[in-house]
Design an enzyme around this catalytic site. Structure first.
Site, PDB file in Angstrom:
ATOM      1  N   ALA A  64      -4.003   2.061   1.722  1.00  0.00           N
ATOM      2  CA  ALA A  64      -4.913   1.012   0.564  1.00  0.00           C
ATOM      3  C   ALA A  64      -4.132   0.126  -0.251  1.00  0.00           C
ATOM      4  O   ALA A  64      -3.057   0.805  -0.741  1.00  0.00           O
ATOM      5  CB  ALA A  64      -5.836   1.773   0.015  1.00  0.00           C
ATOM      6  N   GLY A 107      -3.843   5.574   3.537  1.00  0.00           N
ATOM      7  CA  GLY A 107      -4.918   5.133   4.644  1.00  0.00           C
ATOM      8  C   GLY A 107      -4.239   4.458   5.762  1.00  0.00           C
ATOM      9  O   GLY A 107      -4.714   4.573   6.690  1.00  0.00           O
ATOM     10  N   GLU A 110      -4.171   7.373   7.815  1.00  0.00           N
ATOM     11  CA  GLU A 110      -5.602   7.592   8.321  1.00  0.00           C
ATOM     12  C   GLU A 110      -5.738   6.865   9.496  1.00  0.00           C
ATOM     13  O   GLU A 110      -6.555   7.000  10.331  1.00  0.00           O
ATOM     14  CB  GLU A 110      -6.443   7.314   7.141  1.00  0.00           C
ATOM     15  CG  GLU A 110      -6.462   8.538   6.226  1.00  0.00           C
ATOM     16  CD  GLU A 110      -7.476   8.397   5.165  1.00  0.00           C
ATOM     17  OE1 GLU A 110      -7.191   7.165   4.364  1.00  0.00           O
ATOM     18  OE2 GLU A 110      -8.149   8.926   4.551  1.00  0.00           O
ATOM     19  N   GLU A 130      -1.833  10.421  -1.722  1.00  0.00           N
ATOM     20  CA  GLU A 130      -2.864   9.812  -2.530  1.00  0.00           C
ATOM     21  C   GLU A 130      -2.818  10.734  -3.913  1.00  0.00           C
ATOM     22  O   GLU A 130      -2.970  10.250  -4.750  1.00  0.00           O
ATOM     23  CB  GLU A 130      -4.076  10.135  -1.923  1.00  0.00           C
ATOM     24  CG  GLU A 130      -4.671   9.074  -0.938  1.00  0.00           C
ATOM     25  CD  GLU A 130      -4.138   9.248   0.542  1.00  0.00           C
ATOM     26  OE1 GLU A 130      -3.321  10.231   0.629  1.00  0.00           O
ATOM     27  OE2 GLU A 130      -4.484   8.523   1.379  1.00  0.00           O
TER      28      GLU A 130
HETATM   29  N1  CAA Z   1      -0.388  -1.196  -1.745  1.00  0.00           N
HETATM   30  C1  CAA Z   1      -0.256  -2.250  -2.644  1.00  0.00           C
HETATM   31  N2  CAA Z   1       1.049  -2.912  -2.491  1.00  0.00           N
HETATM   32  C2  CAA Z   1       1.718  -2.326  -1.633  1.00  0.00           C
HETATM   33  C3  CAA Z   1       1.710  -0.988  -1.190  1.00  0.00           C
HETATM   34  C4  CAA Z   1       0.508  -0.526  -1.270  1.00  0.00           C
HETATM   35  N3  CAA Z   1      -0.117   0.536  -0.778  1.00  0.00           N
HETATM   36  N4  CAA Z   1       2.794  -0.404  -0.657  1.00  0.00           N
HETATM   37  C5  CAA Z   1       3.870  -1.230  -0.606  1.00  0.00           C
HETATM   38  N5  CAA Z   1       3.351  -2.348  -1.581  1.00  0.00           N
HETATM   39  C6  CAA Z   1       4.188  -3.523  -1.747  1.00  0.00           C
HETATM   40  C7  CAA Z   1       4.980  -3.038  -3.338  1.00  0.00           C
HETATM   41  O1  CAA Z   1       4.202  -3.286  -4.356  1.00  0.00           O
HETATM   42  C8  CAA Z   1       5.874  -4.323  -3.115  1.00  0.00           C
HETATM   43  O2  CAA Z   1       5.317  -5.666  -3.717  1.00  0.00           O
HETATM   44  P1  CAA Z   1       6.283  -6.545  -4.431  1.00  0.00           P
HETATM   45  O3  CAA Z   1       7.461  -6.988  -3.581  1.00  0.00           O
HETATM   46  O4  CAA Z   1       5.216  -7.585  -5.002  1.00  0.00           O
HETATM   47  O5  CAA Z   1       6.859  -5.633  -5.568  1.00  0.00           O
HETATM   48  C9  CAA Z   1       6.146  -4.422  -1.503  1.00  0.00           C
HETATM   49  O6  CAA Z   1       4.956  -4.028  -0.896  1.00  0.00           O
HETATM   50  C10 CAA Z   1       7.371  -3.797  -0.929  1.00  0.00           C
HETATM   51  O7  CAA Z   1       7.148  -2.502  -1.301  1.00  0.00           O
HETATM   52  P2  CAA Z   1       8.598  -1.539  -1.746  1.00  0.00           P
HETATM   53  O8  CAA Z   1       9.590  -2.514  -2.711  1.00  0.00           O
HETATM   54  O9  CAA Z   1       8.056  -0.438  -2.552  1.00  0.00           O
HETATM   55  O10 CAA Z   1       9.145  -1.381  -0.517  1.00  0.00           O
HETATM   56  P3  CAA Z   1       9.777   0.007   0.136  1.00  0.00           P
HETATM   57  O11 CAA Z   1      10.452  -0.465   1.441  1.00  0.00           O
HETATM   58  O12 CAA Z   1      11.181   0.229  -0.965  1.00  0.00           O
HETATM   59  O13 CAA Z   1       9.060   1.328   0.192  1.00  0.00           O
HETATM   60  C11 CAA Z   1       6.862   2.291   0.716  1.00  0.00           C
HETATM   61  C12 CAA Z   1       7.877   1.337   0.863  1.00  0.00           C
HETATM   62  C13 CAA Z   1       7.829   3.676   0.599  1.00  0.00           C
HETATM   63  C14 CAA Z   1       5.746   2.410   1.527  1.00  0.00           C
HETATM   64  C15 CAA Z   1       6.471   2.163  -0.919  1.00  0.00           C
HETATM   65  O14 CAA Z   1       6.174   0.708  -1.055  1.00  0.00           O
HETATM   66  C16 CAA Z   1       5.143   3.042  -1.443  1.00  0.00           C
HETATM   67  O15 CAA Z   1       5.425   4.192  -1.828  1.00  0.00           O
HETATM   68  N6  CAA Z   1       4.119   2.331  -1.228  1.00  0.00           N
HETATM   69  C17 CAA Z   1       2.697   3.084  -1.574  1.00  0.00           C
HETATM   70  C18 CAA Z   1       2.418   4.208  -0.776  1.00  0.00           C
HETATM   71  C19 CAA Z   1       0.967   5.027  -0.986  1.00  0.00           C
HETATM   72  O16 CAA Z   1       1.112   5.488  -2.142  1.00  0.00           O
HETATM   73  N7  CAA Z   1      -0.084   4.856  -0.378  1.00  0.00           N
HETATM   74  C20 CAA Z   1      -1.247   5.419  -0.470  1.00  0.00           C
HETATM   75  C21 CAA Z   1      -2.172   4.383  -1.054  1.00  0.00           C
HETATM   76  S1  CAA Z   1      -3.814   4.975  -1.444  1.00  0.00           S
HETATM   77  C22 CAA Z   1      -4.452   5.233   0.050  1.00  0.00           C
HETATM   78  O17 CAA Z   1      -4.173   4.620   0.950  1.00  0.00           O
HETATM   79  C23 CAA Z   1      -5.953   5.962   0.084  1.00  0.00           C
HETATM   80  C24 CAA Z   1      -7.110   5.262   0.005  1.00  0.00           C
HETATM   81  O18 CAA Z   1      -7.465   4.679   0.925  1.00  0.00           O
HETATM   82  C25 CAA Z   1      -7.770   5.071  -1.034  1.00  0.00           C
END
Ligand code: CAA
Length: 256
Positions: A64, A107, A110, A130
């Site tokens: 998400a 997500g 999922e 999450e």
């Molecule tokens: N939401 C919004 N923005 C995201 C994102 C997310 N889930 N994942 C990555 N991005 C954005 C980052 O903020 C970053 O943006 P900026 O350039 O503006 O800073 C850009 O994408 C690149 O991300 P990273 O620099 O972090 O890239 P990376 O390759 O070093 O790492 C990653 C990749 C491991 C996927 C890391 O971005 C990460 O951990 N993301 C979050 C993953 C997460 O927690 N997902 C669960 C979300 S909650 C959910 O999904 C449940 C639900 O439905 C409610």
């Protein structure tokens, strides 16, 4: 900008590619709405017989969009009615093959689990992180995962925000097939092409019976299977297929 790119790489196959590379294909409300639109459209399109869903090499989808959720509460989450987006994928009549490269988190994992077949590139990473954000999965991340990999691996992943590599996910039963290098999308298209060359009504019944049967007791599921199997004897394509086998011809199917 189109957040979901659509292509038709081989006959009867649609390829959907998530297109928010700058956000690791995070599932923003706009992207989810586009996905819903495409799945509804392709599900109803008689020329489409299989769908491949993919992202890019860095991310299938990083979950998400956290930036769109940081300031909202439960009422806004409910008002978004994300269920209608997931329902479009869940109820899609055509087989869906996810080609997962890079991150499939939250997500995104999922979303992959909404597919009927998951092909993973060897560098794919699966996880439901999450808990680290103080929330939990809300679109099957606990329930589909436990059904795929069992209680103990699911609990470990969900409670620690741990990840599984493609090979670990394959060994656990979360992935159908692991592909070397960047070949996941090509393999998924190849599988989709194989399915698309099968009699469509048989494909449709197999998908529906397998999924519905998982939710009910075995005797009822076996009755459902029997009835669907008998029903297929009424189809034109069944006659075409059996006659082609006997005459050693290559059949083509009309979906009737
Ligand atoms: N939401 C919004 N923005 C995201 C994102 C997310 N889930 N994942 C990555 N991005 C954005 C980052 O903020 C970053 O943006 P900026 O350039 O503006 O800073 C850009 O994408 C690149 O991300 P990273 O620099 O972090 O890239 P990376 O390759 O070093 O790492 C990653 C990749 C491991 C996927 C890391 O971005 C990460 O951990 N993301 C979050 C993953 C997460 O927690 N997902 C669960 C979300 S909650 C959910 O999904 C449940 C639900 O439905 C409610």
């Amino acid at each position: 900008m189109n957040l979901v790119l659509v292509d038709y790489p081989v006959e009867h196959v649609a390829l959907l590619r998530l297109n928010r590379p700058e956000a690791r294909n995070a599932l923003s409300p706009e992207l989810r709405a586009e996905l819903r639109h495409e799945f509804n459209r392709l599900s109803d399109d008689p020329s489409i017989r299989a769908i491949v869903l993919t992202g890019d090499m860095k991310a299938f989808a990083a979950g998400a969009d956290i930036k769109s959720m940081v300031d909202i509460g439960a009422a806004e989450m409910m008002a978004r009615n994300d269920e209608q987006n997931w329902a479009a994928i869940r109820t899609c009549r055509k087989p869906v093959i996810a080609a997962v490269d890079g991150y499939a988190l939250g997500g995104g994992c999922e979303l992959a689990m909404h597919a009927d077949i998951i092909v993973a590139g060897e560098a794919a990473v699966f996880g439901q992180p999450e808990v680290r954000l103080g929330i939990m999965p809300g679109a099957g991340g606990t329930q589909r995962l436990v059904r795929a990999v069992g209680k103990y691996r699911a609990m470990l992943m969900l409670l620690t925000a741990g990840t599984m590599s493609a090979r670990e996910a394959f060994d656990a039963g979360l992935v159908s097939k692991v592909v070397d290098g960047d070949g996941a999308v090509a393999e998924a298209i190849s599988i989709a092409g194989t399915i698309a060359a099968m009699p469509p009504l048989a494909v449709d019944e197999i998908k529906q019976v397998l999924l519905a049967g998982m939710e009910i007791n075995l005797d009822a599921a076996l009755m459902l299977e029997r009835r669907a199997a008998y029903l297929l004897f009424e189809t034109e394509d069944r006659r075409t297929a059996m006659t082609a086998f006997i005459n050693k011809n290559k059949p083509t199917y009309s979906g009737s």
